[in-house]
Scaffold this active site. Structure first.
Site, PDB file in Angstrom:
ATOM      1  N   LYS A   1     112.535   3.402   4.891  1.00 13.19           N
ATOM      2  CA  LYS A   1     111.396   3.340   5.811  1.00 13.19           C
ATOM      3  C   LYS A   1     111.067   4.750   6.293  1.00 13.19           C
ATOM      4  O   LYS A   1     111.919   5.442   6.838  1.00 13.19           O
ATOM      5  CB  LYS A   1     111.729   2.423   6.979  1.00 13.19           C
ATOM      6  CG  LYS A   1     112.023   0.987   6.542  1.00 13.19           C
ATOM      7  CD  LYS A   1     112.529   0.121   7.675  1.00 13.19           C
ATOM      8  CE  LYS A   1     113.918   0.516   8.108  1.00 13.19           C
ATOM      9  NZ  LYS A   1     114.519  -0.433   9.071  1.00 13.19           N
TER      10      LYS A   1
ATOM     11  N   THR B   1     107.981  -0.399  20.222  1.00 12.99           N
ATOM     12  CA  THR B   1     108.439  -0.649  18.851  1.00 12.99           C
ATOM     13  C   THR B   1     109.867  -1.177  18.803  1.00 12.99           C
ATOM     14  O   THR B   1     110.517  -1.132  17.756  1.00 12.99           O
ATOM     15  CB  THR B   1     108.351   0.645  18.026  1.00 12.99           C
ATOM     16  OG1 THR B   1     109.146   1.663  18.666  1.00 12.99           O
ATOM     17  CG2 THR B   1     106.915   1.124  17.901  1.00 12.99           C
TER      18      THR B   1
ATOM     19  N   GLY C   1     112.818  -3.240  18.097  1.00 10.32           N
ATOM     20  CA  GLY C   1     113.099  -4.341  17.176  1.00 10.32           C
ATOM     21  C   GLY C   1     112.298  -4.346  15.897  1.00 10.32           C
ATOM     22  O   GLY C   1     112.331  -5.329  15.149  1.00 10.32           O
ATOM     23  N   THR C   2     111.612  -3.232  15.592  1.00  9.29           N
ATOM     24  CA  THR C   2     110.802  -3.222  14.363  1.00  9.29           C
ATOM     25  C   THR C   2     111.668  -3.345  13.108  1.00  9.29           C
ATOM     26  O   THR C   2     111.290  -4.040  12.166  1.00  9.29           O
ATOM     27  CB  THR C   2     109.948  -1.943  14.275  1.00  9.29           C
ATOM     28  OG1 THR C   2     110.780  -0.800  14.471  1.00  9.29           O
ATOM     29  CG2 THR C   2     108.843  -1.949  15.312  1.00  9.29           C
ATOM     30  N   GLY C   3     112.808  -2.666  13.088  1.00  6.99           N
ATOM     31  CA  GLY C   3     113.677  -2.739  11.910  1.00  6.99           C
ATOM     32  C   GLY C   3     114.233  -4.132  11.699  1.00  6.99           C
ATOM     33  O   GLY C   3     114.270  -4.643  10.567  1.00  6.99           O
ATOM     34  N   CYS C   4     114.671  -4.770  12.781  1.00  3.69           N
ATOM     35  CA  CYS C   4     115.178  -6.140  12.703  1.00  3.69           C
ATOM     36  C   CYS C   4     114.086  -7.081  12.200  1.00  3.69           C
ATOM     37  O   CYS C   4     114.321  -7.932  11.336  1.00  3.69           O
ATOM     38  CB  CYS C   4     115.644  -6.609  14.080  1.00  3.69           C
ATOM     39  SG  CYS C   4     116.861  -5.562  14.881  1.00  3.69           S
TER      40      CYS C   4
END
Length: 265
Positions: free
Chosen positions: A173, A204, A206-209
């Site tokens: 990412k 933002t 928790g975007t990766g989760c």
């Protein structure tokens, strides 16, 4: 109904971890199950405490899930203990789990490591190799590859290095790198870029989760990996554009930004 399992830590503020995963899975009209690796005391301003599950209890959670409602896809997030990592690998192999998405939560936003050396070694040697796709951000890809990443060419070189021990897909990412949100999917057969304009939203958390869970949902639905990633990026773009504004720090996304029943699954 499609079934998806998340193996991760709990976020008491609901923005990341297990809570974000369950919201994402539910938004995709799928049935969510969870195995909790740790409890955290956190909110939009930071993490203030962590209490890990025992390896035995993680194993019991996984046995209960797989023996009753087998998941069609598995998302793995925060796992900071080498013993728990080994238990997860053992159980996923025992039950022949499919469609495994690993979000290697290794580096904090501040740049500090979130893993002890033995846990990082277990992650790289045992967990990442069984992933259908792994989803490191730039700092995590630097740790995994041992290669500094300053541009898109560096992303490609790092992905090639990671591919030496990760046979599945590698989604690096690029959000930490440029003004865009370009991500690289690299496999041993091919590579693809996903180019997206960065959404101006400071919330933002928790975007990766959320992205990794959305990929798992699309894998459960039977889509090819390339389509899974595009669909997941479209979902998270919508969640960011919804401009939910909660908390005093970096707030959560609006996981339910779509009207009920509009998901295609």
């Amino acid at each position: 109904m499609h079934t998806v399992l998340t193996i991760a830590g709990s976020d008491s503020s609901g923005g990341a971890g297990i809570q974000a995963d369950i919201k994402t899975i539910t938004a995709h009209n799928m049935y969510a199950m969870s195995a909790i690796t740790a409890l955290t005391a956190q909110n939009t301003t930071g993490v203030y405490g962590i209490q890990e599950s025992t390896p035995d209890f993680v194993a019991r959670q996984l046995d209960c899930i797989f023996q009753d409602i087998p998941p069609e896809a598995v998302k793995i997030g925060m796992v900071s203990n080498a013993e728990i990592i080994r238990i997860i690998v053992e159980k996923l192999k025992e039950y022949n789990a499919q469609n495994i998405v690993v979000d290697p939560v290794m580096v904090a936003t501040s740049g500090s490591s979130l893993m002890k050396n033995d846990a990082a070694k277990a992650l790289m040697a045992e967990l990442l190799p069984i992933g259908t796709v792994i989803t490191p951000n730039i700092p995590e890809a630097e740790v995994l590859s041992g290669y500094p990443i300053r541009n898109t060419q560096d992303m490609e070189q790092a992905a090639k290095k990671i591919a030496s021990f990760v046979p599945g897909g590698i989604l690096i990412k690029g959000g930490h790198l440029t003004d865009t949100a370009d991500d690289l999917l690299y496999t041993r057969e091919a590579s693809a870029w996903y180019r997206t304009v960065r959404i101006e939203n400071p919330n933002t958390h928790g975007t990766g989760c959320t992205l990794s869970s959305a990929i798992a949902c699309n894998l459960a639905a039977g889509y090819p990996l390339t389509v899974c990633i595009q669909n997941a990026k479209d979902y998270i773009t919508g969640a960011l554009k919804a401009n939910l504004n909660l908390g005093k720090g970096s707030g959560p996304l609006n996981h339910m930004w779509q009207e009920k029943g509009t998901c295609s699954f």
